[in-house]
Write a protein that holds these residues in place. Structure first.
Motif, PDB file in Angstrom:
ATOM      1  N   PRO A  39       0.944 -67.243 -44.600  1.00 29.25           N
ATOM      2  CA  PRO A  39      -0.013 -66.442 -45.366  1.00 29.25           C
ATOM      3  C   PRO A  39      -1.187 -67.284 -45.855  1.00 29.25           C
ATOM      4  O   PRO A  39      -1.155 -68.518 -45.782  1.00 29.25           O
ATOM      5  N   ASN A  40      -2.239 -66.633 -46.328  1.00 29.67           N
ATOM      6  CA  ASN A  40      -3.363 -67.363 -46.915  1.00 29.67           C
ATOM      7  C   ASN A  40      -2.850 -68.224 -48.059  1.00 29.67           C
ATOM      8  O   ASN A  40      -1.984 -67.804 -48.821  1.00 29.67           O
ATOM      9  N   GLY A  41      -3.403 -69.431 -48.165  1.00 26.73           N
ATOM     10  CA  GLY A  41      -2.986 -70.315 -49.254  1.00 26.73           C
ATOM     11  C   GLY A  41      -1.684 -71.049 -48.987  1.00 26.73           C
ATOM     12  O   GLY A  41      -1.135 -71.698 -49.866  1.00 26.73           O
ATOM     13  N   SER A  42      -1.195 -70.980 -47.732  1.00 25.55           N
ATOM     14  CA  SER A  42       0.090 -71.618 -47.427  1.00 25.55           C
ATOM     15  C   SER A  42      -0.069 -73.073 -46.999  1.00 25.55           C
ATOM     16  O   SER A  42       0.911 -73.754 -46.723  1.00 25.55           O
ATOM     17  N   GLY A  43      -1.323 -73.560 -46.924  1.00 28.07           N
ATOM     18  CA  GLY A  43      -1.556 -74.967 -46.592  1.00 28.07           C
ATOM     19  C   GLY A  43      -1.849 -75.224 -45.123  1.00 28.07           C
ATOM     20  O   GLY A  43      -1.876 -76.371 -44.684  1.00 28.07           O
ATOM     21  N   LYS A  44      -2.127 -74.159 -44.342  1.00 31.00           N
ATOM     22  CA  LYS A  44      -2.335 -74.341 -42.896  1.00 31.00           C
ATOM     23  C   LYS A  44      -3.551 -75.234 -42.601  1.00 31.00           C
ATOM     24  O   LYS A  44      -3.455 -76.185 -41.842  1.00 31.00           O
ATOM     25  N   THR A  45      -4.684 -74.897 -43.220  1.00 27.26           N
ATOM     26  CA  THR A  45      -5.901 -75.666 -42.946  1.00 27.26           C
ATOM     27  C   THR A  45      -5.787 -77.081 -43.494  1.00 27.26           C
ATOM     28  O   THR A  45      -6.249 -78.038 -42.869  1.00 27.26           O
ATOM     29  N   THR A  46      -5.134 -77.224 -44.652  1.00 28.36           N
ATOM     30  CA  THR A  46      -4.904 -78.566 -45.213  1.00 28.36           C
ATOM     31  C   THR A  46      -4.105 -79.409 -44.227  1.00 28.36           C
ATOM     32  O   THR A  46      -4.434 -80.576 -43.977  1.00 28.36           O
ATOM     33  N   ASN A 195       4.733 -72.286 -45.503  1.00 29.04           N
ATOM     34  CA  ASN A 195       4.361 -71.740 -46.810  1.00 29.04           C
ATOM     35  C   ASN A 195       4.469 -72.856 -47.842  1.00 29.04           C
ATOM     36  O   ASN A 195       5.322 -72.845 -48.720  1.00 29.04           O
ATOM     37  N   GLY A 196       3.612 -73.864 -47.685  1.00 26.58           N
ATOM     38  CA  GLY A 196       3.702 -75.059 -48.513  1.00 26.58           C
ATOM     39  C   GLY A 196       4.713 -76.045 -47.953  1.00 26.58           C
ATOM     40  O   GLY A 196       4.582 -77.246 -48.090  1.00 26.58           O
ATOM     41  N   HIS A 197       5.732 -75.512 -47.304  1.00 34.10           N
ATOM     42  CA  HIS A 197       6.718 -76.321 -46.573  1.00 34.10           C
ATOM     43  C   HIS A 197       7.027 -75.561 -45.285  1.00 34.10           C
ATOM     44  O   HIS A 197       6.599 -74.423 -45.118  1.00 34.10           O
ATOM     45  N   VAL A 198       7.757 -76.187 -44.384  1.00 30.28           N
ATOM     46  CA  VAL A 198       8.130 -75.490 -43.148  1.00 30.28           C
ATOM     47  C   VAL A 198       9.313 -74.580 -43.444  1.00 30.28           C
ATOM     48  O   VAL A 198      10.409 -75.033 -43.731  1.00 30.28           O
ATOM     49  N   CYS A 199       9.056 -73.257 -43.396  1.00 31.00           N
ATOM     50  CA  CYS A 199      10.125 -72.285 -43.675  1.00 31.00           C
ATOM     51  C   CYS A 199      11.078 -72.191 -42.499  1.00 31.00           C
ATOM     52  O   CYS A 199      12.290 -72.090 -42.667  1.00 31.00           O
ATOM     53  N   CYS A 200      10.511 -72.151 -41.313  1.00 34.70           N
ATOM     54  CA  CYS A 200      11.332 -72.041 -40.111  1.00 34.70           C
ATOM     55  C   CYS A 200      10.445 -72.415 -38.933  1.00 34.70           C
ATOM     56  O   CYS A 200       9.222 -72.335 -39.012  1.00 34.70           O
ATOM     57  N   GLU A 201      11.080 -72.826 -37.846  1.00 34.53           N
ATOM     58  CA  GLU A 201      10.316 -73.081 -36.624  1.00 34.53           C
ATOM     59  C   GLU A 201      11.210 -72.864 -35.425  1.00 34.53           C
ATOM     60  O   GLU A 201      12.433 -72.882 -35.529  1.00 34.53           O
ATOM     61  N   ALA A 210      13.784 -64.824 -38.066  1.00 32.28           N
ATOM     62  CA  ALA A 210      14.286 -65.669 -39.160  1.00 32.28           C
ATOM     63  C   ALA A 210      14.038 -64.993 -40.505  1.00 32.28           C
ATOM     64  O   ALA A 210      12.975 -64.436 -40.751  1.00 32.28           O
ATOM     65  N   PRO A 211      15.025 -65.029 -41.401  1.00 33.75           N
ATOM     66  CA  PRO A 211      14.870 -64.405 -42.726  1.00 33.75           C
ATOM     67  C   PRO A 211      13.663 -64.933 -43.496  1.00 33.75           C
ATOM     68  O   PRO A 211      12.968 -64.164 -44.153  1.00 33.75           O
ATOM     69  N   ALA A 212      13.386 -66.244 -43.397  1.00 30.41           N
ATOM     70  CA  ALA A 212      12.251 -66.815 -44.152  1.00 30.41           C
ATOM     71  C   ALA A 212      10.935 -66.218 -43.666  1.00 30.41           C
ATOM     72  O   ALA A 212      10.031 -65.921 -44.452  1.00 30.41           O
ATOM     73  N   TYR A 213      10.844 -66.016 -42.345  1.00 25.10           N
ATOM     74  CA  TYR A 213       9.636 -65.434 -41.774  1.00 25.10           C
ATOM     75  C   TYR A 213       9.481 -63.984 -42.242  1.00 25.10           C
ATOM     76  O   TYR A 213       8.413 -63.547 -42.658  1.00 25.10           O
ATOM     77  N   ARG A 214      10.585 -63.249 -42.215  1.00 26.24           N
ATOM     78  CA  ARG A 214      10.522 -61.841 -42.619  1.00 26.24           C
ATOM     79  C   ARG A 214      10.209 -61.703 -44.096  1.00 26.24           C
ATOM     80  O   ARG A 214       9.557 -60.752 -44.517  1.00 26.24           O
ATOM     81  N   ALA A 215      10.684 -62.656 -44.888  1.00 21.65           N
ATOM     82  CA  ALA A 215      10.384 -62.624 -46.323  1.00 21.65           C
ATOM     83  C   ALA A 215       8.878 -62.767 -46.548  1.00 21.65           C
ATOM     84  O   ALA A 215       8.309 -62.160 -47.449  1.00 21.65           O
ATOM     85  N   LEU A 216       8.223 -63.577 -45.701  1.00 24.74           N
ATOM     86  CA  LEU A 216       6.773 -63.791 -45.850  1.00 24.74           C
ATOM     87  C   LEU A 216       5.962 -62.647 -45.270  1.00 24.74           C
ATOM     88  O   LEU A 216       4.960 -62.234 -45.824  1.00 24.74           O
ATOM     89  N   PHE A 217       6.386 -62.159 -44.103  1.00 25.62           N
ATOM     90  CA  PHE A 217       5.544 -61.226 -43.358  1.00 25.62           C
ATOM     91  C   PHE A 217       6.090 -59.810 -43.326  1.00 25.62           C
ATOM     92  O   PHE A 217       5.490 -58.939 -42.716  1.00 25.62           O
ATOM     93  N   GLY A 218       7.245 -59.593 -43.942  1.00 25.77           N
ATOM     94  CA  GLY A 218       7.818 -58.256 -43.883  1.00 25.77           C
ATOM     95  C   GLY A 218       8.369 -57.981 -42.493  1.00 25.77           C
ATOM     96  O   GLY A 218       8.363 -58.840 -41.620  1.00 25.77           O
TER      97      GLY A 218
END
Length: 252
Positions: A39-46, A195-201, A210-218
């Motif tokens: 999501p926006n603000g998750s640190g991707k561009t950083t 999302n600030g850290h690697v949730c899943c890959e 993955a549950p972490a992905y679904r939690a972020l993106f629905g």
């Protein structure tokens, strides 16, 4: 050729007392297409800026393969294309040899753009020119930060097909950053959800479930995978059409 292009280990990044990235590990192998989503603000561009050396990490280490050539395509909006300058002059800022400039434009199907003013280009044409500029470096790693932003859905699909063709031709690794999941995933060997850290890959299919992905993106991103499944695994059929909550607004 088997050595990783980039290895990032336990990366941290803080700014103003806020931790933007926390213990991020990432490896990119030669010829691999890796997409970072979040999501926006998750640190991707950083993270991208750290990897290309534009920022220094607060903690952790980044190792680049010796002499690694990186071609970087920034977000389209970060370049002022109202400059009164032709495509050829723009590319000449990076490359003096006209033959090399034309070869790079040919790689992206942009030969006809050479004499046009930057200001007269459509969004998709401008992206091709930025891509041509990145290819002038004969990159071993191509880094694209939300490079299809502002293009409509067919434009995005076309752009990513072009990236796949370039990867095949050059054998370069590709690191893509995107919040547009629908088309990106079809081109990726590996998806990293940040999302600030690697949730899943993992593979696109693995990450999407993955549950972490679904939690972020629905759960509305099932349709994102229709393209991927169709291209890679006919046994799974097309997937549910789903609701595309995360469509990039074509007017953006």
């Amino acid at each position: 050729m088997s050595a990783a292009l980039i290895t990032a280990t336990h990366l941290d990044y803080e700014i103003g007392g806020q931790r933007v990235l926390d213990d991020v590990n990432l490896t990119i192998a030669p010829g691999e297409i890796v997409t970072i989503v979040g999501p926006n603000g998750s640190g991707k561009t950083t993270l991208v800026r750290l990897l290309i050396g534009a920022l220094r990490p607060t903690g952790g280490a980044i190792e680049l393969r010796d002499g690694l050539r990186i071609g970087y395509v920034p977000q389209r909006l970060s370049i002022d294309h109202t400059l009164p300058i032709t495509v050829d002059r723009f590319l000449a800022l990076s490359e003096r040899r006209a033959s090399a400039r034309m070869a790079a434009l040919a790689q992206v199907g942009g030969e006809k753009l050479v004499k046009l003013q930057l200001i007269d280009l459509s969004g998709g044409q401008f992206q091709r020119v930025l891509l041509a500029q990145a290819l002038l470096r004969n990159p071993e790693l191509l880094v694209l930060d939300e490079a299809a932003q502002g293009l409509d859905q067919p434009g995005i699909a076309h752009f990513y097909r072009l990236i796949e063709e370039i990867r095949r031709e050059l054998g370069c690794g590709v690191l893509m950053v995107s919040h547009d999941l629908h088309v990106v995933m079809s081109a990726s060997d590996r998806v990293v959800c940040l999302n600030g850290h690697v949730c899943c890959e993992g593979t696109p299919l693995h990450v999407s479930n993955a549950p972490a992905y679904r939690a972020l993106f629905g759960l509305g991103t099932e349709g994102a995978l229709a393209l991927y499944r169709h291209a890679h695994d006919h046994r799974h059929g097309g997937g549910a059409p789903g609701h595309h909550h995360h469509h990039a607004d074509p007017g953006a």
